[in-house]
Design a protein around this motif. Structure first.
Motif, PDB file in Angstrom:
ATOM      1  N   GLY B  62      14.745  -3.413  23.787  1.00  0.00           N
ATOM      2  CA  GLY B  62      14.067  -2.319  23.091  1.00  0.00           C
ATOM      3  C   GLY B  62      13.763  -1.249  24.115  1.00  0.00           C
ATOM      4  N   CYS B  63      13.275  -0.093  23.647  1.00  0.00           N
ATOM      5  CA  CYS B  63      12.945   0.983  24.598  1.00  0.00           C
ATOM      6  C   CYS B  63      11.907   0.480  25.598  1.00  0.00           C
ATOM      7  N   SER B  64      10.904  -0.227  25.119  1.00  0.00           N
ATOM      8  CA  SER B  64       9.846  -0.729  25.996  1.00  0.00           C
ATOM      9  C   SER B  64      10.398  -1.741  26.991  1.00  0.00           C
ATOM     10  N   GLY B  65      11.371  -2.481  26.555  1.00  0.00           N
ATOM     11  CA  GLY B  65      11.969  -3.512  27.414  1.00  0.00           C
ATOM     12  C   GLY B  65      12.690  -2.923  28.616  1.00  0.00           C
ATOM     13  N   THR B  79      17.103 -11.245  26.682  1.00  0.00           N
ATOM     14  CA  THR B  79      17.620 -11.048  25.319  1.00  0.00           C
ATOM     15  C   THR B  79      16.449 -10.683  24.398  1.00  0.00           C
ATOM     16  N   HIS B  80      16.801 -10.177  23.231  1.00  0.00           N
ATOM     17  CA  HIS B  80      15.789  -9.687  22.293  1.00  0.00           C
ATOM     18  C   HIS B  80      14.857 -10.835  21.866  1.00  0.00           C
ATOM     19  N   GLY B  81      13.607 -10.701  22.214  1.00  0.00           N
ATOM     20  CA  GLY B  81      12.614 -11.688  21.776  1.00  0.00           C
ATOM     21  C   GLY B  81      12.351 -12.825  22.735  1.00  0.00           C
ATOM     22  N   SER B 103       7.046  -5.627  26.985  1.00  0.00           N
ATOM     23  CA  SER B 103       8.046  -5.399  25.936  1.00  0.00           C
ATOM     24  C   SER B 103       7.441  -4.722  24.709  1.00  0.00           C
ATOM     25  N   GLY B 104       8.270  -4.565  23.708  1.00  0.00           N
ATOM     26  CA  GLY B 104       7.838  -3.867  22.500  1.00  0.00           C
ATOM     27  C   GLY B 104       7.263  -4.811  21.453  1.00  0.00           C
ATOM     28  N   ASP B 105       6.663  -4.231  20.435  1.00  0.00           N
ATOM     29  CA  ASP B 105       6.059  -5.030  19.365  1.00  0.00           C
ATOM     30  C   ASP B 105       7.109  -5.785  18.561  1.00  0.00           C
ATOM     31  N   GLY B 106       8.235  -5.170  18.331  1.00  0.00           N
ATOM     32  CA  GLY B 106       9.294  -5.859  17.589  1.00  0.00           C
ATOM     33  C   GLY B 106       9.798  -7.037  18.391  1.00  0.00           C
ATOM     34  N   ASP B 107      10.033  -6.790  19.649  1.00  0.00           N
ATOM     35  CA  ASP B 107      10.557  -7.814  20.542  1.00  0.00           C
ATOM     36  C   ASP B 107       9.610  -9.008  20.651  1.00  0.00           C
ATOM     37  N   LEU B 108       8.345  -8.720  20.908  1.00  0.00           N
ATOM     38  CA  LEU B 108       7.398  -9.799  21.191  1.00  0.00           C
ATOM     39  C   LEU B 108       6.846 -10.455  19.942  1.00  0.00           C
ATOM     40  N   ASN B 132       2.986  -1.062  21.453  1.00  0.00           N
ATOM     41  CA  ASN B 132       3.078  -1.001  19.995  1.00  0.00           C
ATOM     42  C   ASN B 132       3.246   0.448  19.550  1.00  0.00           C
ATOM     43  N   ASN B 133       4.460   0.751  19.089  1.00  0.00           N
ATOM     44  CA  ASN B 133       4.716   2.098  18.571  1.00  0.00           C
ATOM     45  C   ASN B 133       5.009   2.048  17.080  1.00  0.00           C
ATOM     46  N   PHE B 134       4.638   0.954  16.455  1.00  0.00           N
ATOM     47  CA  PHE B 134       4.686   0.778  14.990  1.00  0.00           C
ATOM     48  C   PHE B 134       6.086   0.761  14.395  1.00  0.00           C
ATOM     49  N   ASN B 135       7.102   0.711  15.240  1.00  0.00           N
ATOM     50  CA  ASN B 135       8.469   0.689  14.688  1.00  0.00           C
ATOM     51  C   ASN B 135       9.442   0.180  15.747  1.00  0.00           C
ATOM     52  N   TYR B 136      10.678   0.019  15.336  1.00  0.00           N
ATOM     53  CA  TYR B 136      11.741  -0.355  16.264  1.00  0.00           C
ATOM     54  C   TYR B 136      12.345   0.946  16.800  1.00  0.00           C
ATOM     55  N   GLY B 137      11.909   1.329  17.980  1.00  0.00           N
ATOM     56  CA  GLY B 137      12.374   2.599  18.524  1.00  0.00           C
ATOM     57  C   GLY B 137      13.858   2.587  18.833  1.00  0.00           C
ATOM     58  N   MET B 138      14.267   1.577  19.580  1.00  0.00           N
ATOM     59  CA  MET B 138      15.631   1.588  20.112  1.00  0.00           C
ATOM     60  C   MET B 138      16.714   1.592  19.043  1.00  0.00           C
ATOM     61  N   THR B 139      16.475   0.880  17.952  1.00  0.00           N
ATOM     62  CA  THR B 139      17.521   0.822  16.922  1.00  0.00           C
ATOM     63  C   THR B 139      17.399   1.962  15.920  1.00  0.00           C
ATOM     64  N   GLY B 140      16.477   2.893  16.178  1.00  0.00           N
ATOM     65  CA  GLY B 140      16.445   4.100  15.363  1.00  0.00           C
ATOM     66  C   GLY B 140      15.361   4.153  14.322  1.00  0.00           C
TER      67      GLY B 140
HETATM   68  C1  LIG Z   1      19.343 -10.699  18.506  1.00  0.00           C
HETATM   69  C2  LIG Z   1      19.194  -9.230  18.384  1.00  0.00           C
HETATM   70  N1  LIG Z   1      18.905  -8.680  17.205  1.00  0.00           N
HETATM   71  C3  LIG Z   1      18.769  -7.347  17.090  1.00  0.00           C
HETATM   72  C4  LIG Z   1      18.936  -6.531  18.171  1.00  0.00           C
HETATM   73  C5  LIG Z   1      18.825  -5.038  18.018  1.00  0.00           C
HETATM   74  N2  LIG Z   1      17.562  -4.490  18.550  1.00  0.00           N
HETATM   75  C6  LIG Z   1      17.529  -3.927  19.773  1.00  0.00           C
HETATM   76  S1  LIG Z   1      16.006  -3.351  20.174  1.00  0.00           S
HETATM   77  C7  LIG Z   1      15.383  -3.806  18.670  1.00  0.00           C
HETATM   78  C8  LIG Z   1      13.969  -3.539  18.280  1.00  0.00           C
HETATM   79  C9  LIG Z   1      13.112  -3.055  19.361  1.00  0.00           C
HETATM   80  O1  LIG Z   1      11.854  -2.778  18.877  1.00  0.00           O
HETATM   81  P1  LIG Z   1      10.587  -2.929  19.766  1.00  0.00           P
HETATM   82  O2  LIG Z   1      10.540  -4.258  20.412  1.00  0.00           O
HETATM   83  O3  LIG Z   1       9.404  -2.571  18.929  1.00  0.00           O
HETATM   84  O4  LIG Z   1      10.821  -1.907  20.960  1.00  0.00           O
HETATM   85  P2  LIG Z   1      10.858  -0.314  21.015  1.00  0.00           P
HETATM   86  O5  LIG Z   1      12.286   0.064  21.080  1.00  0.00           O
HETATM   87  O6  LIG Z   1      10.154   0.214  19.811  1.00  0.00           O
HETATM   88  O7  LIG Z   1      10.136  -0.034  22.280  1.00  0.00           O
HETATM   89  C10 LIG Z   1      16.369  -4.428  17.884  1.00  0.00           C
HETATM   90  C11 LIG Z   1      16.123  -4.918  16.517  1.00  0.00           C
HETATM   91  C12 LIG Z   1      19.257  -7.145  19.403  1.00  0.00           C
HETATM   92  N3  LIG Z   1      19.452  -6.439  20.522  1.00  0.00           N
HETATM   93  N4  LIG Z   1      19.361  -8.481  19.484  1.00  0.00           N
END
Ligand SMILES: Cc1ncc(C[n+]2csc(CCOP(=O)(O)OP(=O)(O)O)c2C)c(N)n1
Ligand code: SF4
Lengths: 380, 283
Positions: B62-65, B79-81, B103-108, B132-140
């Protein structure tokens, strides 16, 4: 008194032999999530590893287990996890990460009948292709297929050594029957067990390029906390480890990851040949099924039929060249395996003629008997 | 007359020792809050006079990552999560290092939610900084488990009908022993909380409310980046020690409660592990 590995002769469960092999190889971190038929590996490790100062941690799932062993290996601990089919599926994304970060670790998959939850307590050999292609993208993998409790020990030691030598995740593709087999295991003296350690950088942090493969394509590995300030990313990266998401960088990196196994495959590939010199019928087999295949060869030989056995010890990389050579001398190849024909496909890929290649296939649950193999050999 | 232009001496930022300058410029949008969250952490390192060799940063995707890639310490972009379990392995191997998960809120909390609650339960020795930016930044700009009710995202075009997590409450109830929330417009307090986390053992969780003008601010008509910043700042009310259950995080009109909510002493995972290993060896 220092705790010692179990040097001597034992009557041992395959899963336990695997766990003891890991300890003997220097494994000091195990993260896992229980699943039949691999649980006895975790149980043995949980009891034995702390006595060596090692850590057993039961994670919340297999995704976490796989991530944790990569992390621990980056900190310098030889690490392993053990699972079965469904857990292996969950590990796949991070197995790809271990390939990309070039982090040594060992993953044991004691296969059971599948897909899905399938046959938890019954044998299967259906994860052969998953071991090779399970993660996304192009990569090479090393996978061993033990056929005895002794090999559960020996090949686990070898898996660790191969992982360290090439900085790769290595898979032990066992099956329920070897995992749950109980037989004689000879464990050598600690001093006689050959142990390989990953190479550490011999230059200063300023000169160090964490992803520059030297002559043998394997970069030297600095651990966390050593002042090298490594950056490791699953993104395509350059020799500094920095993201470079261009096609050229990707080609360069992934090509090297493939080459470090492909160009060393002569050193990695292991197999055993029994009565192949004059064989007219060739059996290609692995894991527990190779034991039925061996029996079949012995019975056929008594009957005057010239059968021979080619036993895969590494399934990946696959010994295409040797099988091609042997195919030129025989009239038929039989491939018994407890799946619908996964390795038969590789044999077909190896040979250059129209030689008949016949599978003896069961879809899991039961072993293939020598007589089922013999029947196929004799079929016109 | 020939004028000699003196080459100016290169002025280094006083945090430059902590940054991989050869990776500049970073990828973040202008007005993004991640940089402030990162620099608050770097100030904390600097003020505690930490040795970079003692620190490791682990991020997910993610962007935060991306923070892991910009900080000049041992850093792992995984990897994500899965940043938390990766960090768990690393910390067990290197118990003397300070391992930070950034990391980001989606990720964690979404894909990595299970690891998050279990790390908190174990009181595992990690500093977990969640932007926490309330959304998934990186994926749009899609919605996630922290997206406010009724908020517009690319995948909640009619408004989010789900309700979000209150992260401090989630962390505290799972067992985290230090829990704080700040916005990026509280950089001083944020830095103090990070410093506190760096000096203690166990699982420390710090939520950092951060603007994502690109993914969140724009569709929700919060205005420009600066307006989103101001909005969070204006709505913030500092209430240290408040029960995290009461730590409101309202999106439209209500308050954003910030502060240090939980700080308790409990044996940490690494402490218990060490004790147990000693005991087992003696047997
Ligand atoms: C297994 C997997 N699923 C989906 C993705 C696509 N993906 C990349 S970043 C992201 C969400 C990031 O959101 P967040 O953690 O909130 O970080 P932000 O970009 O907002 O800082 C997703 C769904 C991925 N890389 N790997
Ligand atoms: S998309 Fe949002 S979170 Fe990502 S860099 Fe841009 S503003 Fe920051």
């Amino acid at each position: 008194m220092k705790t010692k590995i179990l040097t001597g002769t034992h009557y041992m469960l395959g899963d336990h032999a695997c766990a003891e092999g890991a300890i003997a190889a220097g494994c000091r971190f195990f993260a896992g999530y229980p699943i039949t038929p691999s649980t006895e590996i975790a149980e043995w490790i949980a009891r034995r590893l702390p006595k060596f100062g090692g850590v057993y941690i039961q994670m919340e799932d297999e995704l976490a287990s796989m991530a944790a062993i990569i992390g621990a290996s980056c900190g310098g601990l030889k690490s392993m996890t053990a699972t079965s089919g469904p857990g292996m599926s969950l590990m796949m994304e991070n197995i790809g990460l271990a390939v990309m970060l070039e982090v040594p670790c060992v993953i044991v998959n004691v296969q059971r009948g599948a897909p899905s939850t399938g046959l938890p307590t019954l044998v299967g050999q259906g994860d052969v292709m998953q071991a090779k292609w399970g993660s996304h993208g192009d990569y090479e993998i090393v996978a061993y297929a033990p056929n005895s409790c002794q090999e559960m020990f020996d090949l686990t030691v070898e898996a660790f050594n191969t992982a360290e030598k090439y900085r790769i995740p290595v898979i032990i593709l066992a099956d329920e029957a070897v995992g749950h087999l109980r037989e004689k295991v000879v464990i050598p003296d600690e001093k006689e067990i050959k142990i390989v350690e990953r190479e550490k950088p011999d230059v200063s942090p300023e000169e160090y390029l964490p992803y520059k493969g030297d002559g043998n394509l394997v970069p030297k590995m600095a651990l966390a906390g050593e002042g090298y300030f490594v950056h490791m990313t699953g993104l395509t990266h350059d020799e500094r480890g920095y993201p470079d998401i261009t096609g050229e960088a990707h080609e360069r990196l992934v090509r090297r990851l493939i080459d470090k196994i492909q160009k060393n495959k002569e050193k990695i590939i292991k197999y055993e040949e029994i009565e192949t010199d004059d064989a007219e019928i060739l059996l290609v087999s692995y894991g527990i099924t190779a034991r039925s295949s061996l029996k079949a060869v012995q019975i056929l030989r008594k009957e005057g039929i010239k059968a021979g056995l080619f036993r895969l010890i590494t399934i990946w990389p696959f010994p295409y060249e040797r099988i091609e050579e042997l195919s030129r001398k025989v009239s038929k190849i039989i491939v018994p395996e407890i799946n619908s024909g996964q390795i038969k496909g590789e044999v077909l890929k190896a040979i250059k003629s129209n030689l008949p290649v016949v599978g003896v296939n069961k879809l899991g649950g039961d072993l293939i008997t020598p007589y089922e193999i013999i029947e196929k050999v004799k079929e016109k | 007359m020939k004028v000699e232009i003196k080459k100016e001496k290169e002025v280094k930022h006083h945090l430059s020792k902590w940054i991989r300058e050869d990776r500049w410029p970073h990828i973040w949008c202008s007005g993004c809050g991640i940089g402030i969250a990162m620099s608050s952490m770097l100030y904390a390192f600097e003020e505690l006079n930490l040795d970079p060799k003692e620190i490791a940063i682990v991020s997910g995707i993610g962007c935060s990552g991306r923070v892991a890639g910009y900080v000049k310490v041992d850093s792992y972009h995984t990897t994500h999560g899965r940043a938390i379990p990766f960090a768990i392995g690393l910390k067990i191997a290197k118990p003397n290092m300070k391992v930070i998960v950034f990391s980001g809120d989606g990720d964690l909390i979404s894909i990595g939610g299970n690891h998050f609650i279990h790390a908190a339960r174990r009181n595992f020795d990690l500093i977990c900084i969640c932007v926490n930016n309330f959304n998934y930044g990186m994926t749009g700009g899609q919605f996630g488990p922290t997206t406010p009710h009724e908020a517009i995202t690319t995948t909640t075009p009619y408004g989010n009908f789900e309700y979000p997590f209150n992260l401090p409450y989630l962390a505290a109830s799972a067992g985290a022993t230090f829990v704080a929330r700040w916005t990026v417009l509280h950089p001083y307090y944020l830095r103090q909380s990070i410093k506190k986390a760096l000096r203690r053992k166990g699982f420390s969780f710090i939520e950092v409310i951060s603007p994502c003008p690109t993914g969140f601010g724009r569709p929700n008509k919060i205005g420009e980046a600066i307006d989103e910043m101001k909005y969070y700042k204006e709505k913030s009310v500092i209430k240290n020690r408040v029960d995290p259950k009461e730590a409101e995080l309202s999106f439209r009109g209500g308050n954003i409660i910030v502060g240090e909510f939980v700080e308790i002493e409990k044996p940490s995972y690494i402490e218990i592990l060490k004790e147990n290993l000693e005991k087992i060896k003696e047997v």
